[in-house]
Design a protein around this motif. Structure first.
Motif, PDB file in Angstrom:
ATOM      1  N   MET A   1       0.855  -1.206   0.000  1.00 41.13           N
ATOM      2  CA  MET A   1       0.000   0.000   0.000  1.00 41.13           C
ATOM      3  C   MET A   1       0.886   1.250   0.000  1.00 41.13           C
ATOM      4  SD  MET A   1      -3.395   0.089   2.271  1.00 41.13           S
ATOM      5  CE  MET A   1      -2.733   0.545   3.856  1.00 41.13           C
ATOM      6  N   LYS A   2       0.598   2.166  -0.927  1.00 41.37           N
ATOM      7  CA  LYS A   2       1.426   3.380  -0.993  1.00 41.37           C
ATOM      8  C   LYS A   2       1.106   4.312   0.180  1.00 41.37           C
ATOM      9  CE  LYS A   2       2.155   3.401  -5.917  1.00 41.37           C
ATOM     10  NZ  LYS A   2       1.772   3.934  -7.196  1.00 41.37           N
ATOM     11  N   PRO A   3       2.115   4.949   0.764  1.00 44.15           N
ATOM     12  CA  PRO A   3       1.840   5.871   1.877  1.00 44.15           C
ATOM     13  C   PRO A   3       1.173   7.157   1.400  1.00 44.15           C
ATOM     14  CG  PRO A   3       4.168   5.931   1.299  1.00 44.15           C
ATOM     15  CD  PRO A   3       3.546   4.869   0.427  1.00 44.15           C
ATOM     16  N   VAL A   4       0.484   7.826   2.329  1.00 47.12           N
ATOM     17  CA  VAL A   4      -0.176   9.103   1.995  1.00 47.12           C
ATOM     18  C   VAL A   4       0.829  10.218   2.257  1.00 47.12           C
ATOM     19  CG1 VAL A   4      -2.162  10.580   2.478  1.00 47.12           C
ATOM     20  CG2 VAL A   4      -2.353   8.096   2.795  1.00 47.12           C
ATOM     21  N   ARG A   5       1.283  10.875   1.177  1.00 48.44           N
ATOM     22  CA  ARG A   5       2.343  11.876   1.318  1.00 48.44           C
ATOM     23  C   ARG A   5       1.948  13.256   0.817  1.00 48.44           C
ATOM     24  NH1 ARG A   5       6.646  11.761  -1.575  1.00 48.44           N
ATOM     25  NH2 ARG A   5       5.519  11.021  -3.398  1.00 48.44           N
ATOM     26  N   LYS A   6       0.867  13.317   0.044  1.00 48.25           N
ATOM     27  CA  LYS A   6       0.570  14.576  -0.645  1.00 48.25           C
ATOM     28  C   LYS A   6      -0.782  15.146  -0.246  1.00 48.25           C
ATOM     29  CE  LYS A   6       3.308  13.380  -4.716  1.00 48.25           C
ATOM     30  NZ  LYS A   6       3.255  12.981  -6.115  1.00 48.25           N
ATOM     31  N   ALA A   7      -0.850  16.470  -0.274  1.00 48.32           N
ATOM     32  CA  ALA A   7      -2.109  17.147   0.059  1.00 48.32           C
ATOM     33  C   ALA A   7      -2.441  18.187  -0.999  1.00 48.32           C
ATOM     34  CB  ALA A   7      -2.005  17.828   1.420  1.00 48.32           C
ATOM     35  N   ILE A   8      -3.737  18.338  -1.234  1.00 44.36           N
ATOM     36  CA  ILE A   8      -4.231  19.419  -2.100  1.00 44.36           C
ATOM     37  C   ILE A   8      -5.005  20.391  -1.210  1.00 44.36           C
ATOM     38  CG2 ILE A   8      -5.720  20.025  -4.055  1.00 44.36           C
ATOM     39  CD1 ILE A   8      -5.467  17.155  -5.066  1.00 44.36           C
ATOM     40  N   ILE A   9      -4.659  21.664  -1.312  1.00 44.29           N
ATOM     41  CA  ILE A   9      -5.439  22.688  -0.613  1.00 44.29           C
ATOM     42  C   ILE A   9      -6.066  23.602  -1.672  1.00 44.29           C
ATOM     43  CG2 ILE A   9      -5.400  24.580   1.071  1.00 44.29           C
ATOM     44  CD1 ILE A   9      -2.961  23.318   2.356  1.00 44.29           C
ATOM     45  N   PRO A  10      -7.366  23.462  -1.903  1.00 44.57           N
ATOM     46  CA  PRO A  10      -8.015  24.342  -2.881  1.00 44.57           C
ATOM     47  C   PRO A  10      -8.132  25.754  -2.290  1.00 44.57           C
ATOM     48  CG  PRO A  10      -9.305  22.344  -2.475  1.00 44.57           C
ATOM     49  CD  PRO A  10      -8.289  22.457  -1.379  1.00 44.57           C
ATOM     50  N   ALA A  11      -7.720  26.738  -3.067  1.00 42.64           N
ATOM     51  CA  ALA A  11      -7.760  28.119  -2.557  1.00 42.64           C
ATOM     52  C   ALA A  11      -8.059  29.093  -3.687  1.00 42.64           C
ATOM     53  CB  ALA A  11      -6.427  28.464  -1.884  1.00 42.64           C
ATOM     54  N   ALA A  12      -8.945  28.672  -4.599  1.00 45.91           N
ATOM     55  CA  ALA A  12      -9.224  29.537  -5.744  1.00 45.91           C
ATOM     56  C   ALA A  12     -10.508  30.338  -5.576  1.00 45.91           C
ATOM     57  CB  ALA A  12      -9.294  28.704  -7.030  1.00 45.91           C
ATOM     58  N   GLY A  13     -11.191  30.118  -4.449  1.00 47.24           N
ATOM     59  CA  GLY A  13     -12.472  30.813  -4.242  1.00 47.24           C
ATOM     60  C   GLY A  13     -12.291  32.325  -4.174  1.00 47.24           C
ATOM     61  N   LEU A  14     -13.347  33.038  -4.511  1.00 54.12           N
ATOM     62  CA  LEU A  14     -13.236  34.496  -4.577  1.00 54.12           C
ATOM     63  C   LEU A  14     -13.387  35.177  -3.217  1.00 54.12           C
ATOM     64  CD1 LEU A  14     -15.321  35.090  -7.822  1.00 54.12           C
ATOM     65  CD2 LEU A  14     -12.831  35.084  -7.592  1.00 54.12           C
ATOM     66  N   GLY A  15     -13.815  34.447  -2.229  1.00 57.77           N
ATOM     67  CA  GLY A  15     -13.945  35.029  -0.886  1.00 57.77           C
ATOM     68  C   GLY A  15     -14.972  36.133  -0.803  1.00 57.77           C
ATOM     69  N   THR A  16     -16.062  35.977  -1.575  1.00 54.78           N
ATOM     70  CA  THR A  16     -17.046  37.076  -1.654  1.00 54.78           C
ATOM     71  C   THR A  16     -17.691  37.410  -0.304  1.00 54.78           C
ATOM     72  OG1 THR A  16     -18.545  35.382  -2.439  1.00 54.78           O
ATOM     73  CG2 THR A  16     -17.699  36.900  -4.084  1.00 54.78           C
ATOM     74  N   ARG A  17     -17.727  36.426   0.616  1.00 53.08           N
ATOM     75  CA  ARG A  17     -18.355  36.705   1.923  1.00 53.08           C
ATOM     76  C   ARG A  17     -17.555  37.710   2.743  1.00 53.08           C
ATOM     77  NH1 ARG A  17     -19.640  30.690   3.921  1.00 53.08           N
ATOM     78  NH2 ARG A  17     -20.870  30.085   2.121  1.00 53.08           N
ATOM     79  N   PHE A  18     -16.303  37.923   2.349  1.00 42.51           N
ATOM     80  CA  PHE A  18     -15.460  38.825   3.143  1.00 42.51           C
ATOM     81  C   PHE A  18     -15.084  40.092   2.378  1.00 42.51           C
ATOM     82  CE2 PHE A  18     -15.033  34.801   5.292  1.00 42.51           C
ATOM     83  CZ  PHE A  18     -15.160  35.184   6.621  1.00 42.51           C
ATOM     84  N   LEU A  19     -15.838  40.398   1.325  1.00 42.85           N
ATOM     85  CA  LEU A  19     -15.590  41.658   0.618  1.00 42.85           C
ATOM     86  C   LEU A  19     -15.966  42.832   1.526  1.00 42.85           C
ATOM     87  CD1 LEU A  19     -16.844  40.822  -2.985  1.00 42.85           C
ATOM     88  CD2 LEU A  19     -14.523  41.515  -2.335  1.00 42.85           C
ATOM     89  N   PRO A  20     -15.283  43.943   1.523  1.00 46.27           N
ATOM     90  CA  PRO A  20     -14.216  44.284   0.593  1.00 46.27           C
ATOM     91  C   PRO A  20     -12.828  43.773   0.985  1.00 46.27           C
ATOM     92  CG  PRO A  20     -14.656  46.163   1.998  1.00 46.27           C
ATOM     93  CD  PRO A  20     -15.641  45.099   2.389  1.00 46.27           C
TER      94      PRO A  20
END
Ligand code: G1P
Length: 291
Positions: A1-20
């Motif tokens: 079994m291959k070990p878990v070594r990698k992570a994806i952090i999605p961070a492309a959201g526009l953050g509209t709830r915290f505008l401006p």
């Protein structure tokens, strides 16, 4: 079994709830007391044994790259002034194996994960969402990795939420509890109406997935909100191989809403050595004036 070594952090959201605030600044750089929220996520990944992290970002996200880069001018300044503690804090964030992919047309969480397909290759990996901060004796990502090491199957984190809030989450239809807090799942539904929700067990922002998820994502049509939903791809993957749900028993801080962000700042401020005493006193005095 291959070990878990990698992570994806999605961070492309526009953050509209915290505008401006998020017009020019990445939402992930907003601080909890003195630390950008994304740094908490990365610390959880590293504490769980993750070695390589890819951040899928978009426009106005350069501040994230700068934050994890070295800053020789600042470092020299702190060194000259003998501010060793601060120098350590600044240098801590530069020695991490971080990679960046820019998603030019964000089409949903599933699409963001698919963007990292060639980075991940043929290995199990984790997806960590920045809107959820977790606190427990063991990091939640580590808990998922431990589950994977016994089952060899995908596992995502769930938590009971109030019934009237289920429509904000992916929700599972649990089939049976196969080990303490580990559910075999019948189906996964993205943001159901409360009356249609199969349970109150909501997907919170940590997933451990086998690489077969990419084939499912490639065949996933836009779903809720006309976006490619990771939950939909997980639901089809579950028909090929088990996708388990691990019930998280620790504390979760939802920093994706204004109120969650504020209350998390207060809670962390009450724990921070430089602010706890003053903040406690301030809150007590303020409470007397409220009502
Ligand atoms: C995403 C997922 C959802 C999950 C949630 C956890 O939704 O699509 O299934 O329950 O994260 O925070 P979002 O909050 O990005 O709308």
């Amino acid at each position: 079994m291959k070990p878990v070594r990698k992570a994806i952090i999605p961070a492309a959201g526009l953050g509209t709830r915290f505008l401006p605030a998020t017009k020019a600044l990445a939402k992930e750089m907003l601080p909890i007391v003195d630390k950008p929220t994304i740094q908490f996520i990365i610390e959880e990944a590293l504490a769980s044994g993750i070695e390589d992290i890819v951040i899928v970002d978009g426009k106005s996200k350069r501040s994230i790259e700068d934050h994890f880069d070295s800053n020789p001018e600042l470092e020299n300044n702190l060194r000259e002034k003998g501010k060793d503690e601060l120098l350590k804090v600044v240098e801590e964030t530069t020695d991490i194996n971080l990679y960046f992919i820019r998603q030019s047309h964000p089409r949903g969480l599933g699409d963001a994960v698919l963007t990292a397909k060639s980075f991940i290759g043929d290995e199990p990996f984790v997806v960590m969402l920045g809107d959820d901060l977790m606190d427990d004796d063991e990091p939640l990502t580590k808990q998922l990795i431990d589950r994977y090491n016994t089952t060899g199957e995908s596992t995502l984190a769930v938590m009971k939420v109030p019934h009237d809030q289920v429509s904000e989450y992916g929700v599972i239809a649990p089939e049976k509890e196969v080990a303490d807090g580990l559910h075999q799942v019948n189906s996964f539904v993205e943001k159901p109406k409360p009356e249609d929700a199969p349970s109150d067990l909501a997907i919170i922002g940590r997933y451990l997935l086998t690489p077969e998820i990419f084939e499912e994502l490639e065949n996933t049509k836009p779903g809720k909100g006309n976006e490619i939903q990771l939950t939909d791809a997980i639901d089809t993957l579950n028909k090929r191989q088990h996708v388990y749900a691990h019930e998280f028993k620790g504390s979760r801080y939802d920093i994706g809403s204004k109120i969650g962000f504020l209350t998390t700042n207060i809670e962390f401020g009450l724990k921070h050595p430089q602010t706890s005493e003053d903040l406690k006193k301030y809150i007590k005095d303020l409470a007397k004036k409220l009502d």
